[in-house]
Design an enzyme around this catalytic site. Structure first.
Site, PDB file in Angstrom:
ATOM      1  N   ASP A 124       0.959  -1.313   0.003  1.00  0.00           N
ATOM      2  CA  ASP A 124       0.347  -0.021   0.069  1.00  0.00           C
ATOM      3  C   ASP A 124       0.927   1.289   0.199  1.00  0.00           C
ATOM      4  O   ASP A 124       2.008   1.314   0.693  1.00  0.00           O
ATOM      5  CB  ASP A 124      -0.793  -0.026   1.185  1.00  0.00           C
ATOM      6  CG  ASP A 124      -2.121   0.417   0.919  1.00  0.00           C
ATOM      7  OD1 ASP A 124      -2.589   1.516   0.409  1.00  0.00           O
ATOM      8  OD2 ASP A 124      -3.273  -0.476   1.572  1.00  0.00           O
ATOM      9  N   ASP A 226      -3.083   4.512  -2.564  1.00  0.00           N
ATOM     10  CA  ASP A 226      -4.147   4.945  -1.573  1.00  0.00           C
ATOM     11  C   ASP A 226      -4.551   6.376  -1.783  1.00  0.00           C
ATOM     12  O   ASP A 226      -3.442   7.469  -2.111  1.00  0.00           O
ATOM     13  CB  ASP A 226      -3.701   4.845  -0.002  1.00  0.00           C
ATOM     14  CG  ASP A 226      -4.678   5.392   0.888  1.00  0.00           C
ATOM     15  OD1 ASP A 226      -5.461   4.536   0.944  1.00  0.00           O
ATOM     16  OD2 ASP A 226      -4.706   6.472   1.478  1.00  0.00           O
ATOM     17  N   GLU A 280      -6.574   3.456  -5.939  1.00  0.00           N
ATOM     18  CA  GLU A 280      -7.834   3.458  -5.177  1.00  0.00           C
ATOM     19  C   GLU A 280      -8.632   4.775  -5.910  1.00  0.00           C
ATOM     20  O   GLU A 280      -8.214   5.958  -5.884  1.00  0.00           O
ATOM     21  CB  GLU A 280      -7.828   3.768  -3.607  1.00  0.00           C
ATOM     22  CG  GLU A 280      -9.027   3.397  -2.909  1.00  0.00           C
ATOM     23  CD  GLU A 280      -9.022   4.104  -1.814  1.00  0.00           C
ATOM     24  OE1 GLU A 280      -9.763   3.736  -0.769  1.00  0.00           O
ATOM     25  OE2 GLU A 280      -8.227   4.985  -1.245  1.00  0.00           O
ATOM     26  N   HIS A 347     -10.932  -3.637   3.658  1.00  0.00           N
ATOM     27  CA  HIS A 347     -10.774  -2.896   5.181  1.00  0.00           C
ATOM     28  C   HIS A 347     -11.562  -1.889   5.290  1.00  0.00           C
ATOM     29  O   HIS A 347     -11.660  -1.280   6.254  1.00  0.00           O
ATOM     30  CB  HIS A 347      -9.036  -2.707   5.264  1.00  0.00           C
ATOM     31  CG  HIS A 347      -8.688  -1.847   4.609  1.00  0.00           C
ATOM     32  ND1 HIS A 347      -8.572  -1.617   3.216  1.00  0.00           N
ATOM     33  CD2 HIS A 347      -8.379  -0.466   4.726  1.00  0.00           C
ATOM     34  CE1 HIS A 347      -8.212  -0.804   2.781  1.00  0.00           C
ATOM     35  NE2 HIS A 347      -8.039   0.146   3.764  1.00  0.00           N
ATOM     36  N   ASP A 348     -11.910  -1.093   4.477  1.00  0.00           N
ATOM     37  CA  ASP A 348     -12.932   0.088   4.431  1.00  0.00           C
ATOM     38  C   ASP A 348     -14.282  -0.397   4.393  1.00  0.00           C
ATOM     39  O   ASP A 348     -15.189   0.792   4.395  1.00  0.00           O
ATOM     40  CB  ASP A 348     -12.532   0.899   3.301  1.00  0.00           C
ATOM     41  CG  ASP A 348     -11.259   1.525   3.309  1.00  0.00           C
ATOM     42  OD1 ASP A 348     -10.893   1.808   4.862  1.00  0.00           O
ATOM     43  OD2 ASP A 348     -10.598   1.989   2.570  1.00  0.00           O
TER      44      ASP A 348
HETATM   45  C1  NOJ Z   1      -8.402   4.940   1.951  1.00  0.00           C
HETATM   46  C2  NOJ Z   1      -7.931   3.508   2.653  1.00  0.00           C
HETATM   47  O1  NOJ Z   1      -8.298   2.370   2.187  1.00  0.00           O
HETATM   48  C3  NOJ Z   1      -8.612   4.077   4.393  1.00  0.00           C
HETATM   49  O2  NOJ Z   1      -8.411   2.831   5.144  1.00  0.00           O
HETATM   50  C4  NOJ Z   1      -7.951   5.061   4.587  1.00  0.00           C
HETATM   51  O3  NOJ Z   1      -8.679   5.448   6.002  1.00  0.00           O
HETATM   52  C5  NOJ Z   1      -7.961   6.193   3.801  1.00  0.00           C
HETATM   53  N1  NOJ Z   1      -7.773   5.989   2.486  1.00  0.00           N
HETATM   54  C6  NOJ Z   1      -6.972   7.396   4.313  1.00  0.00           C
HETATM   55  O4  NOJ Z   1      -5.695   7.054   3.913  1.00  0.00           O
END
Ligand code: NOJ
Length: 573
Positions: A124, A226, A280, A347-348
């Site tokens: 990441d 990210d 992302e 994970h989000d």
């Molecule tokens: C996206 C990530 O997947 C998430 O977990 C994070 O909180 C935010 N970006 C900020 O980096």
């Protein structure tokens, strides 16, 4: 003579043009297209030293398990030094390992162990922002004349208050934080401890490329960028229209020069190594998404589009027709060029089975395996989140004290301070909070699900006594063993990777059916997304020679077009 040269030149140009176009075809092979990516959330995977936090040695101890899944790429969430305001997405040193996770020696051993097992590693890369504890930021905030000042976005207070910017994780949703030390505001799209980096600064960009090379030289196999769609900003910070925050991606994503930065990154880093790249976020349109991933633009390999994963907002809050529409339109937009990422969780997000399936005891296993069948039979690279292969479910915390996620904790405070309905908020979190997807991996039915001998940093789901890897290992029909089988099916059938996707019985509200076709091979995938029996109309598909390759019920169904609750079957036609 001159004319002849011109003709030869034109012929050569035509040849190269054809070749470039040929290189862009969907069916052109690449390892990252054939990859099955398994995402590991290191904090919750396996703790080796009893401090309650997962770590690299823990992952090393489970490499044989990972190998046994059949996946060939692992994406690790951030493992760099971090004060953990946002669990590693706030990096304080990009060239070191977070203390909780171990050391650089552990990392080297992990990478070696993966490569020995034929598994690639994607890291990441969090460079839209850093931690406020990063040396760059410490220097940057120390004085207006610091050489690091322009590594971040500052707005001197004499200029008045800057135009509002929405912060996702701030307690007031205010992305400008006043810093009295130099009488200026700094920008943070995420939490105050995550100041945004200034990509307009060539020096900052060079630092990032050097960091990337540092990891690529170690032999890693890819980067997940990210929040990168937000990295480029209009640094005059003009006001946005009222209410823009309801659709901030429209204003934040794909800012000026983003493509220039990606082209530069590609030239400086990606082109020099055999690494895959995935961003992302995919912007606001198909055009944006294409521009990020079209091979001849030399930017990225893939991007994640959120439209599908964002569909379920509350229990039963999406319809299959919507899901089909979203996946089908993205597939057709990428049918000739570009490449997609296929995922239903990460994970989000809360757990896949709790959001898209049905986690009641009667349907948890069936709906988990049905969703897994979907992910593994779509065109695009599948990204599969750890724990979903066991059918892990939402934990549904009752108390705010149980949550750890910075966005949930700060949103709670925001709701509290603005008179929001906290009960409604807590109910919503039971369904959607990302901590639901971050509870410890359920290895076995010993204390703390075998995750740690200490106190876990976040509670273990009580259902670990029934849902865990050890129990599922022994059952040939478990969710885990189904995952292994379908991974093999995908790996052995390139039609599932590259084959053309055609929707069957598009308007059917319960059954998602489609075919995949490549070089004379054809497969039919049928998925019942409902708790009831359901039929579909096969139209003019020839089913008489259909052969069942895999299904999530042990006994084959009486008729191909009639499906039992949450049944999933893959046929070769
Ligand atoms: C996206 C990530 O997947 C998430 O977990 C994070 O909180 C935010 N970006 C900020 O980096």
């Amino acid at each position: 003579m001159k004319k002849r040269f011109l003709l030869i030149g034109a012929a050569l140009l035509f040849f190269f043009h054809q070749k470039t176009n040929a290189q862009l075809r969907q069916t052109d092979k690449a390892w990252w297209k054939e990859a099955i990516v398994y995402q590991i959330y290191p904090r919750s995977f396996k703790d080796s030293n009893g401090d309650g936090i997962g770590d690299l040695k823990g992952i090393i101890s489970k490499l044989d398990y990972i190998k046994s899944l059949g996946v060939n790429v692992v994406w690790l969430n951030p493992i760099y030094s971090s004060p953990n305001d946002d669990n590693g997405y706030d990096v304080s040193d990009y060239r070191n390992i977070m203390k909780d996770f171990g050391t650089m020696e552990d990392f080297d051993a992990l990478l070696k162990g993966m490569h020995e097992r034929g598994i690639k590693l994607v890291m990441d890369l969090v460079v839209n922002h850093s931690s406020d504890e990063h040396e760059w930021f410490k220097q940057s905030r120390s004085s207006r004349t610091s050489p690091y000042r322009n590594y971040y976005h500052w707005w001197d207070a004499e200029r008045g208050k800057p135009a509002p910017r929405y912060s996702l994780f701030d307690v007031h949703h205010d992305a400008w934080r006043y810093d009295s030390l130099t009488n200026a505001y700094y920008l943070h799209y995420f939490s105050r401890k995550q100041p945004d980096l200034n990509w307009e600064n060539p020096q900052l960009r060079k630092e990032v490329y050097d960091i990337m090379k540092f990891w690529a030289d170690k032999g890693i196999d890819g980067f997940r960028l990210d929040a990168f769609q937000f990295a480029a900003k209009d640094t005059t910070f003009p006001p946005f229209p009222k209410g823009y925050e309801k659709n901030f991606v429209l204003y934040y994503a794909m800012g000026p020069h983003l493509h220039d930065y990606l082209k530069e990154m590609n030239k400086e880093v990606f082109s020099k190594y055999d690494v895959m790249s995935v961003a992302e976020g995919a912007g606001n349109s198909f055009q944006d998404a294409h521009d990020l991933v079209d091979a001849d633009r030399k930017e990225l390999n893939m991007a994640y589009a959120f439209e599908a994963v964002d569909l379920p907002k509350y229990p039963n809050g999406y319809s299959l027709l919507q899901l089909k529409k979203v996946f089908s339109k993205w597939d057709s937009a990428f049918a000739k060029k570009g490449w997609l990422s296929i995922f239903l969780a990460n994970h989000d997000q809360a757990r896949m089975v709790s959001r898209f399936g049905n986690d009641s005891p009667a349907f948890r296993e069936l709906s988990s395996t049905m969703l897994t069948t979907f992910i593994m039979t779509m065109r695009g690279t599948p990204y599969y989140y750890n724990g979903d292969e066991l059918g892990m479910t939402n934990i549904r915390f009752d108390k705010i004290e149980d949550y750890r996620d910075v966005s949930t904790l700060n949103e709670y405070k925001y709701q509290q301070s603005t008179g929001g309905n906290l009960q409604v908020f807590m109910e919503k979190m039971k369904f959607s909070c990302r901590d639901n997807g971050r509870t410890p991996f359920q290895w076995d039915n010993t204390a703390n699900a075998g995750f740690t001998t200490g106190t876990p940093w976040i509670s273990v789901n009580k259902n670990f006594t029934q849902i865990n890897a050890a129990v599922e290992e022994k059952d040939p029909n478990s969710v885990l063993n189904y995952f292994r089988k379908i991974v093999q099916l995908r790996k052995q059938n390139l039609v599932l990777v590259y084959g053309k996707y055609t929707l069957v019985d598009a308007k059917n509200p319960s059954v998602y059916a489609y075919t995949r076709e490549l070089d004379g091979k054809k497969m039919l995938i049928v998925l019942n997304f409902s708790t009831k029996e359901a039929s579909f109309n096969a139209g003019n598909l020839q089913l008489n020679k259909a052969r069942r390759l895999i299904g999530n019920y042990t006994a084959p169904s009486a008729a191909i077009t009639r499906l039992r609750p949450y049944e999933a079957v893959v046929y070769s036609l």
